[in-house]
Enzyme design. Structure first.
Site, PDB file in Angstrom:
ATOM      1  N   SER A   1       0.839  -1.201   0.000  1.00 16.10           N
ATOM      2  CA  SER A   1       0.000   0.000   0.000  1.00 16.10           C
ATOM      3  C   SER A   1       0.873   1.250   0.000  1.00 16.10           C
ATOM      4  O   SER A   1       1.609   1.489  -0.951  1.00 16.10           O
ATOM      5  CB  SER A   1      -0.949  -0.031   1.209  1.00 16.10           C
ATOM      6  OG  SER A   1      -1.866   1.033   1.156  1.00 16.10           O
ATOM      7  N   THR A   2       0.833   2.040   1.071  1.00 17.60           N
ATOM      8  CA  THR A   2       1.547   3.317   1.137  1.00 17.60           C
ATOM      9  C   THR A   2       3.033   3.147   0.828  1.00 17.60           C
ATOM     10  O   THR A   2       3.716   2.357   1.473  1.00 17.60           O
ATOM     11  CB  THR A   2       1.396   3.937   2.533  1.00 17.60           C
ATOM     12  OG1 THR A   2       0.038   3.901   2.917  1.00 17.60           O
ATOM     13  CG2 THR A   2       1.912   5.363   2.561  1.00 17.60           C
TER      14      THR A   2
ATOM     15  N   HIS B   1      -3.053  -1.022  -3.062  1.00 11.93           N
ATOM     16  CA  HIS B   1      -4.246  -0.220  -2.790  1.00 11.93           C
ATOM     17  C   HIS B   1      -4.267   1.015  -3.680  1.00 11.93           C
ATOM     18  O   HIS B   1      -3.422   1.892  -3.546  1.00 11.93           O
ATOM     19  CB  HIS B   1      -4.283   0.199  -1.318  1.00 11.93           C
ATOM     20  CG  HIS B   1      -4.413  -0.951  -0.375  1.00 11.93           C
ATOM     21  ND1 HIS B   1      -3.965  -0.902   0.929  1.00 11.93           N
ATOM     22  CD2 HIS B   1      -4.944  -2.188  -0.539  1.00 11.93           C
ATOM     23  CE1 HIS B   1      -4.223  -2.057   1.521  1.00 11.93           C
ATOM     24  NE2 HIS B   1      -4.802  -2.855   0.649  1.00 11.93           N
TER      25      HIS B   1
ATOM     26  N   MET C   1      -0.033   1.244   5.499  1.00  8.82           N
ATOM     27  CA  MET C   1      -0.666   1.450   6.795  1.00  8.82           C
ATOM     28  C   MET C   1      -1.819   0.474   6.984  1.00  8.82           C
ATOM     29  O   MET C   1      -2.395  -0.026   6.019  1.00  8.82           O
ATOM     30  CB  MET C   1      -1.139   2.892   6.939  1.00  8.82           C
ATOM     31  CG  MET C   1      -2.226   3.329   6.001  1.00  8.82           C
ATOM     32  SD  MET C   1      -2.712   5.067   6.271  1.00  8.82           S
ATOM     33  CE  MET C   1      -1.249   5.943   5.740  1.00  8.82           C
TER      34      MET C   1
ATOM     35  N   ASP D   1      -4.184  -4.814   6.472  1.00  5.05           N
ATOM     36  CA  ASP D   1      -4.643  -5.646   5.361  1.00  5.05           C
ATOM     37  C   ASP D   1      -3.570  -6.663   4.995  1.00  5.05           C
ATOM     38  O   ASP D   1      -2.385  -6.342   4.944  1.00  5.05           O
ATOM     39  CB  ASP D   1      -4.961  -4.763   4.143  1.00  5.05           C
ATOM     40  CG  ASP D   1      -5.536  -5.566   2.997  1.00  5.05           C
ATOM     41  OD1 ASP D   1      -6.278  -6.537   3.262  1.00  5.05           O
ATOM     42  OD2 ASP D   1      -5.251  -5.233   1.834  1.00  5.05           O
TER      43      ASP D   1
END
Length: 354
Positions: free
Chosen positions: A177-178, A204, A297, A300
């Site tokens: 993600s991030t 994401h 973050m 998940d």
């Protein structure tokens, strides 16, 4: 970062040529009591403030006079290693600009609201992203992962067996993600041309972003990289990016693996969800698979990769030092779902040894 009593307050620079957005962001960030906000209406003013003052994080609009947001990011990075969040347009051109910004050094992006209905979601996401990255920077203590192999001596001891297990994998799943796009760019560029195992990635991203992201990766790496479509036979050496707004899963039919693109509810606020991908890989491939959970973050992927480990799959987490945000790997490590903790270069080294 400054202290007021026992409270930390983070210093934020907001760069936006819209007077409404500058005041809007400044007002709601300062209302949280966590942030002290300075504004700049042009990139030139922003550069002057960056030279004079220290900021914990900087938000930059994607389209401004004199220079665009990507050019401004590069110039700021020449001055100091600042944490920069790109405010992006929810359009295909906006997606390409966003990936350039991430490649230039932005740690993440957030979509600019296009209507009043989207303002509350924008406020929530911006506060969450800024708070998370500021707290990550504040934290100086690295956590020693429990139950994971981290030392060079341990890794050398198990290197041969790990490589042999990796060679058995029918598929590699990645949840990220991030901070993910630049990491995936570097990893896939370094991946050997004849890498034989298919890779499925949950990054994401919103719907308009995943196809341009896959196209960009394919262009940069000259590899078979595509946005996943439903019921497509999974081919060795190809990399499939989960479609924004849908879950990606793996299904085994008559000894062959196929992609499934599923329109189900969000999992842990995400769609696509790494948990869905990892769980489906555990079901379809069992121990003949590899799961990699990386920077991002939240948590998940932690449940799904635990299912993979219970089935005997090789499971890996990105190390804290190389993560923009350690949330996803940390959650998986704390659940005992991870065998190896490696940085991206070490992950590629392992993949290239297959």
């Amino acid at each position: 970062m400054i202290m007021f009593g026992d409270e930390f307050m983070y210093r934020v620079l907001v760069v936006d040529d819209s007077a409404f957005m500058r005041q809007f962001i400044k007002s709601f960030l300062e209302s949280t009591g966590k942030f002290v906000v300075t504004v700049a209406q042009t990139p030139l003013i922003a550069l002057d403030k960056v030279r004079k003052f220290k900021f914990d994080v900087i938000t930059i609009d994607y389209e401004m006079p004199y220079m665009n947001g990507v050019e401004l990011i590069r110039k700021i990075k020449e001055i100091k290693d600042a944490k920069i969040l790109m405010i992006s347009a929810y359009t295909r051109p906006g997606a390409y600009t966003t990936f350039e910004a991430l490649s230039a050094g932005a740690f993440d992006y957030i979509l600019k609201p296009t209507s009043e209905d989207e303002l509350e979601e924008f406020k929530y996401e911006l506060i969450k992203k800024l708070t998370t990255v500021c707290e990550e920077c504040k934290s100086e203590e690295g956590s020693k992962p429990h139950g994971a192999i981290t030392s060079l001596e341990d890794r050398l001891t198990i290197e041969k067996s790990i490589i042999e297990r990796a060679k058995l994998a029918k598929v590699v799943g990645i949840g990220i993600s991030t901070g993910g796009p630049p990491v995936l760019e570097r990893m896939f560029k370094s991946l050997k041309k004849d890498f034989p195992i298919p890779i499925l990635v949950v990054q994401h991203m919103p719907p308009n972003f995943t196809k341009p992201f896959a196209d960009r990766l394919a262009s940069i790496t000259s590899k078979c990289i595509k946005e996943a479509s439903d019921t497509e036979e999974i081919k060795g050496g190809c990399i499939y990016i989960a479609k924004g707004g849908y879950h990606l899963a793996v299904e085994e039919i008559d000894g062959k693996l196929y992609t499934r693109v599923l329109d189900l509810e969000k999992i842990k606020s995400h769609k696509p969800s790494a948990d869905i991908l990892f769980s489906s890989i555990a079901e379809a491939c069992g121990k003949a698979s590899m799961g990699i959970i990386m920077t991002g973050m939240g948590s998940d992927g932690s449940d799904g990769i635990l299912e993979m480990r219970k089935k005997g799959a090789l499971t890996i987490a990105q190390d804290e030092k190389s993560c923009v945000v350690f949330g996803m790997p940390k959650a998986a490590i704390e659940k005992g779902a991870v065998e190896l903790v490696l940085n991206p270069d070490q992950i590629v080294e392992l993949l290239n040894s297959i």
